[in-house]
Design a protein around this motif. Structure first.
Motif, PDB file in Angstrom:
ATOM      1  N   LYS A  47       0.829  -1.211   0.000  1.00 18.20           N
ATOM      2  CA  LYS A  47       0.000   0.000   0.000  1.00 18.20           C
ATOM      3  C   LYS A  47       0.859   1.254   0.000  1.00 18.20           C
ATOM      4  O   LYS A  47       0.578   2.206  -0.730  1.00 18.20           O
ATOM      5  CB  LYS A  47      -0.937   0.008   1.210  1.00 18.20           C
ATOM      6  N   ASP A  54      -4.305  -6.043  -4.484  1.00 17.96           N
ATOM      7  CA  ASP A  54      -5.169  -6.402  -3.355  1.00 17.96           C
ATOM      8  C   ASP A  54      -4.543  -7.602  -2.639  1.00 17.96           C
ATOM      9  O   ASP A  54      -3.509  -8.117  -3.060  1.00 17.96           O
ATOM     10  CB  ASP A  54      -6.596  -6.705  -3.829  1.00 17.96           C
ATOM     11  N   GLU A  55      -5.155  -8.020  -1.548  1.00 22.81           N
ATOM     12  CA  GLU A  55      -4.576  -9.107  -0.744  1.00 22.81           C
ATOM     13  C   GLU A  55      -4.450 -10.411  -1.527  1.00 22.81           C
ATOM     14  O   GLU A  55      -3.440 -11.111  -1.416  1.00 22.81           O
ATOM     15  CB  GLU A  55      -5.403  -9.338   0.527  1.00 22.81           C
ATOM     16  N   THR A  56      -5.444 -10.729  -2.327  1.00 29.48           N
ATOM     17  CA  THR A  56      -5.412 -11.970  -3.092  1.00 29.48           C
ATOM     18  C   THR A  56      -4.277 -11.951  -4.107  1.00 29.48           C
ATOM     19  O   THR A  56      -3.518 -12.926  -4.226  1.00 29.48           O
ATOM     20  CB  THR A  56      -6.759 -12.192  -3.811  1.00 29.48           C
ATOM     21  N   THR A  57      -4.146 -10.847  -4.830  1.00 34.36           N
ATOM     22  CA  THR A  57      -3.098 -10.739  -5.840  1.00 34.36           C
ATOM     23  C   THR A  57      -1.719 -10.777  -5.199  1.00 34.36           C
ATOM     24  O   THR A  57      -0.809 -11.449  -5.698  1.00 34.36           O
ATOM     25  CB  THR A  57      -3.270  -9.445  -6.655  1.00 34.36           C
TER      26      THR A  57
END
Length: 103
Positions: A47, A54-57
């Motif tokens: 960030k 994002d968290e998944t990526t």
């Protein structure tokens, strides 16, 4: 805090196991907590660097690197995909705007 390459690889392995929902006999509750904390630190760094991940990526990137993917090549691929996405989204918005004004 300076982290050695070996510690970094171990942390990435723990994060990968945590994200996959795997629990091994040798891993204690403390190592799972450490993996989650490490991932949260990685997410905060992502960030701060405005990566747009994002968290998944980010978790997928960590797992790919853990499995031997070249991090620099992975970064180039992600950067290019984000550029193409911006282009497509930009063209879609301008195409709608021009067709609306030509009628």
């Amino acid at each position: 805090m300076i982290v050695s390459v070996g510690e970094g690889k171990a942390a990435l392995r723990l994060v990968s196991e945590c994200m996959a929902g795997e629990s091994t006999m040798s891993s204690s509750d403390g190592s799972v907590v450490t993996a989650k904390e490490t991932f949260q630190i990685l997410m905060e760094m992502s960030k701060l660097l405005n990566t747009g991940l994002d968290e998944t990526t980010l978790a997928l990137c960590v797992r790919l690197c853990d499995n031997g993917a070249n991090p620099e090549a992975l970064a180039k691929v992600i950067t290019e995909l984000m550029r193409v996405k911006r282009e497509v989204n930009g063209q879609g918005n301008s195409a709608t705007g021009t067709s609306g004004t030509s009628r």
